[in-house]
Design a protein around this motif. Sequence first.
Motif, mmCIF file in Angstrom:
data_model
loop_
_atom_site.group_PDB
_atom_site.id
_atom_site.type_symbol
_atom_site.label_atom_id
_atom_site.label_comp_id
_atom_site.label_asym_id
_atom_site.label_seq_id
_atom_site.Cartn_x
_atom_site.Cartn_y
_atom_site.Cartn_z
ATOM 1 N N ALA A 53 0.822 -1.213 0.000
ATOM 2 C CA ALA A 53 0.000 0.000 0.000
ATOM 3 C C ALA A 53 0.850 1.255 0.000
ATOM 4 C CB ALA A 53 -0.916 0.020 1.213
ATOM 5 N N LEU A 54 0.454 2.217 -0.814
ATOM 6 C CA LEU A 54 0.934 3.594 -0.705
ATOM 7 C C LEU A 54 -0.155 4.335 0.070
ATOM 8 C CD1 LEU A 54 2.372 4.099 -4.294
ATOM 9 C CD2 LEU A 54 3.647 3.705 -2.177
ATOM 10 N N ALA A 55 -0.066 4.240 1.384
ATOM 11 C CA ALA A 55 -1.169 4.623 2.273
ATOM 12 C C ALA A 55 -1.091 6.090 2.653
ATOM 13 C CB ALA A 55 -1.141 3.736 3.517
ATOM 14 N N PHE A 56 -1.157 6.965 1.648
ATOM 15 C CA PHE A 56 -0.982 8.393 1.898
ATOM 16 C C PHE A 56 -2.084 8.986 2.770
ATOM 17 C CE2 PHE A 56 0.909 7.830 -2.493
ATOM 18 C CZ PHE A 56 2.217 7.745 -2.031
ATOM 19 N N SER A 57 -3.203 8.326 2.871
ATOM 20 C CA SER A 57 -4.291 8.831 3.724
ATOM 21 C C SER A 57 -4.216 8.287 5.148
ATOM 22 C CB SER A 57 -5.648 8.456 3.115
ATOM 23 O OG SER A 57 -5.808 7.050 3.074
ATOM 24 N N ASP A 58 -3.249 7.448 5.439
ATOM 25 C CA ASP A 58 -3.155 6.815 6.759
ATOM 26 C C ASP A 58 -2.349 7.709 7.698
ATOM 27 O OD1 ASP A 58 -3.432 5.043 8.785
ATOM 28 O OD2 ASP A 58 -2.219 3.446 7.898
ATOM 29 N N ILE A 59 -2.977 8.791 8.140
ATOM 30 C CA ILE A 59 -2.273 9.794 8.934
ATOM 31 C C ILE A 59 -2.457 9.598 10.430
ATOM 32 C CG2 ILE A 59 -2.410 11.523 7.098
ATOM 33 C CD1 ILE A 59 -4.715 12.829 8.633
ATOM 34 N N LEU A 60 -3.288 8.656 10.854
ATOM 35 C CA LEU A 60 -3.568 8.486 12.276
ATOM 36 C C LEU A 60 -2.457 7.691 12.947
ATOM 37 C CD1 LEU A 60 -7.357 7.541 12.176
ATOM 38 C CD2 LEU A 60 -6.334 9.805 12.401
ATOM 39 N N PRO A 61 -1.892 8.190 14.043
ATOM 40 C CA PRO A 61 -0.905 7.407 14.793
ATOM 41 C C PRO A 61 -1.522 6.098 15.281
ATOM 42 C CG PRO A 61 -0.964 9.698 15.544
ATOM 43 C CD PRO A 61 -2.141 9.503 14.641
ATOM 44 N N GLY A 143 -8.143 2.435 -5.208
ATOM 45 C CA GLY A 143 -8.740 2.796 -3.931
ATOM 46 C C GLY A 143 -8.681 1.646 -2.945
ATOM 47 N N SER A 144 -9.145 1.925 -1.725
ATOM 48 C CA SER A 144 -9.206 0.879 -0.693
ATOM 49 C C SER A 144 -10.601 0.862 -0.088
ATOM 50 C CB SER A 144 -8.177 1.128 0.406
ATOM 51 O OG SER A 144 -8.508 2.292 1.152
ATOM 52 N N ASP A 198 -8.441 7.686 -3.433
ATOM 53 C CA ASP A 198 -7.066 8.024 -3.797
ATOM 54 C C ASP A 198 -6.032 7.079 -3.201
ATOM 55 O OD1 ASP A 198 -7.930 10.184 -5.311
ATOM 56 O OD2 ASP A 198 -7.944 11.526 -3.576
ATOM 57 N N TRP A 199 -6.479 6.043 -2.510
ATOM 58 C CA TRP A 199 -5.562 5.033 -1.968
ATOM 59 C C TRP A 199 -4.936 4.265 -3.133
ATOM 60 C CZ3 TRP A 199 -4.912 3.795 3.338
ATOM 61 C CH2 TRP A 199 -4.212 2.617 3.626
ATOM 62 N N ARG A 200 -3.648 4.074 -3.078
ATOM 63 C CA ARG A 200 -2.947 3.383 -4.157
ATOM 64 C C ARG A 200 -2.178 2.189 -3.612
ATOM 65 N NH1 ARG A 200 -2.160 8.942 -4.664
ATOM 66 N NH2 ARG A 200 -2.856 9.897 -6.620
ATOM 67 N N THR A 201 -1.939 1.219 -4.459
ATOM 68 C CA THR A 201 -1.058 0.105 -4.144
ATOM 69 C C THR A 201 -0.060 -0.054 -5.286
ATOM 70 O OG1 THR A 201 -2.604 -1.479 -5.136
ATOM 71 C CG2 THR A 201 -2.786 -1.117 -2.753
#
Length: 418
Positions: A53-61, A143-144, A198-201
Amino acid sequence: MSGTEKHDHEIVVIGAGIIGISIAAFLAEAGHKILVIDRSGICEETSSGNAAALAFSDILPLASKGVLAKLPGWLLDPLGPFTIRPSYLPKLVPWLYRFWRASGEGPQANSLLAQAAMMQLAETEMLSLMERAGVSSMLREDGSLELYESEAELKAAQPGWDAREKAGIAYWHIRGKELAEYQPGLSSRFIVGSFVPDWRTVSDPKLLGQALWAYAERAGARFMRGKVESLAASEGKTAIRLADGRMISADKLVVAAGAWSHHLARQCGDAIPLETERGYNTTLPVDSFDLKRQLIFGGHGFVMTPLETGIRVGGAVEFGGLDLAPNFARSQAMLKTAAKFLPGLKTEGGRQWMGYRPSLPDSLPAIGRAKDLPNVFYAFGHGHLGLTQSAATGRLIRDLLTGQTPAIDLKPFNPQRF
């Protein structure tokens, strides 16, 4: 190169995972002479088996994802999404205390802001690097879909989605028959899903890493197989001793050795609380299921990703350090659960794997100078986000080594912040 003969190099990078590869690419592009040292090879260890995953939206600690509330129940299940090997618990207590501190409202908000800035840079730099390297065809933009078994489960997750929306990340919830359109064959137990367009892999993380290395190599980067044993200051440079006795001298050195990096950092005056989240997966044959996009089963701690090389089922967190033997019953448990969630999934013929995610308590990597060796720089501790943040890290390390103003504020990533 043999014996104790000493060889001088401009910049040495320790670690040929995706972080070290990206650093080498950025520095080689800028005309610097780069030597990458790794005990195994190019993208052979943890970076080879991630969820792609290119998890650019995964901003949560990690500490803000409801983990603390779920932790007691999870720890009772040795095959659950978050577990600690009992023999390892005493060693882990200081890290868990820092992890708990990072879950406070103030620290959590600061980590989220830093992660959001890092992700914006990561997206720009990764897409640009892939284009320059000629590997954009390895990018997938499907997307995811994160799945929930009840409206209550979605409600508990909603604050995280609100934080993403505030950061400008698009998503929407889907229900009922629409779920089947996004992923045919899904169990009816899932009643709602959150789709991130916009989630990419990538088609395969190991193949991508090797392709980016080929690009760095064309720009002049070189590779040496070897295990780094010690670092020391020497006449204004850094002396590197390999396990076989070889000696190397570097004008500048970057430690990007993943879960092993803190051992080297200690030799440079820094006690960095790096721990190892052991991740497991099984990669099934390509025809095991018609998976449309990455599926995220957050309540169960694993994901499923369609790759060029198969269907990857993996995730979860096991704290057990670097030395304990793998417990592949964890891979089998995830696969068994995945078969319930996708009843048509063929579970035969899979390849099991375990990797070591290098994780810091606040979910932010260490990027910056060493305390006692000013020619040494750190680039490690990316946790689940090494692939995602690799190009951003390459850009930031290039900025630091060449004396440019870093693209983002590096204070939150200061290696001495602990």
